[in-house]
Design a protein around this motif. Structure first.
Motif, mmCIF file in Angstrom:
data_model
loop_
_atom_site.group_PDB
_atom_site.id
_atom_site.type_symbol
_atom_site.label_atom_id
_atom_site.label_comp_id
_atom_site.label_asym_id
_atom_site.label_seq_id
_atom_site.Cartn_x
_atom_site.Cartn_y
_atom_site.Cartn_z
ATOM 1 N N THR A 195 4.118 6.241 -0.409
ATOM 2 C CA THR A 195 3.411 5.156 -1.065
ATOM 3 C C THR A 195 3.698 5.272 -2.556
ATOM 4 O O THR A 195 3.521 6.334 -3.149
ATOM 5 C CB THR A 195 1.897 5.248 -0.813
ATOM 6 N N GLN A 199 0.280 -0.208 6.973
ATOM 7 C CA GLN A 199 1.112 0.966 7.230
ATOM 8 C C GLN A 199 0.777 1.577 8.581
ATOM 9 O O GLN A 199 1.666 1.945 9.347
ATOM 10 C CB GLN A 199 0.936 2.012 6.126
ATOM 11 N N ASN A 255 5.529 1.980 1.011
ATOM 12 C CA ASN A 255 4.345 1.203 0.713
ATOM 13 C C ASN A 255 4.266 1.004 -0.797
ATOM 14 O O ASN A 255 4.265 1.972 -1.542
ATOM 15 C CB ASN A 255 3.124 1.972 1.242
#
Length: 182
Positions: free
Chosen positions: A140, A119, A110
């Motif tokens: 992320t 997500q 991400n």
């Protein structure tokens, strides 16, 4: 153990996509013995239509073959209107009717801490398709707000460590998967 082949799929069609840059940076950070191919045919896939599914359109067959040949998948997708991109959803819809994702280790990446809905949606879809989400490899990385280029991602001391750790975790999951099949 041999070379590990990972397929990286970006849910963005933008030339300047942060998610695509993240995946290209991952490929550059891959250690020896690991090959990462960035799939570039997302925009070539026809819109999913069950009426033409049996004809196995060439771009769909190509994606399926690449996924099945890969030891693992790296998926990064932006979030549009609290969901995944139409291009990513379309690609996943084409794969539902086959076994390409079954027991396939998958890392979800991400590029924006704000993209939580996309997500979660991708996680739900690929889990339903029997993929193995590797949580330790799913990260992320706050690239969107930092406006980092691919070169800057690779050179960034904290981000590059995070990405290398992600690849190591995915590599471990592939090794475990191979050992279980023996």
């Amino acid at each position: 153990m041999g070379t590990m082949n990972f397929l990286a799929i970006s849910g963005s069609l933008r030339a300047a996509s942060h998610n695509s840059a993240l995946l290209r940076a991952l490929a550059r950070l891959a250690p020896a013995g690991m090959h990462i191919e960035l799939y570039c045919g997302l925009g070539d896939l026809p819109l999913f239509n069950p009426d033409i599914e049996a004809s196995d359109p060439a771009p769909v067959a190509d994606l399926r073959t690449r996924i099945m040949a890969a030891d693992a998948l790296l998926i990064a997708s932006p979030e549009y209107a609290h969901g995944i991109t139409g291009a990513m959803k379309n690609a996943l819809d084409w794969m539902v009717g086959c076994e390409a994702f079954v027991l396939k280790p998958v890392a979800l990446l991400n590029a924006s801490p704000r993209a939580v809905h996309a997500q979660a949606s991708i996680r739900e879809i690929v889990t339903m398709m029997s993929a193995l989400i590797v949580d330790e490899a799913s990260v992320t990385v706050p690239i969107l707000g930092a406006k980092l280029s691919e070169d800057q991602i690779v050179a960034h001391p904290e981000i590059s460590v995070t990405l290398r750790a992600s690849l190591a975790a995915l590599s471990d999951a592939v090794a475990d998967s191979r050992a279980e099949r023996r």
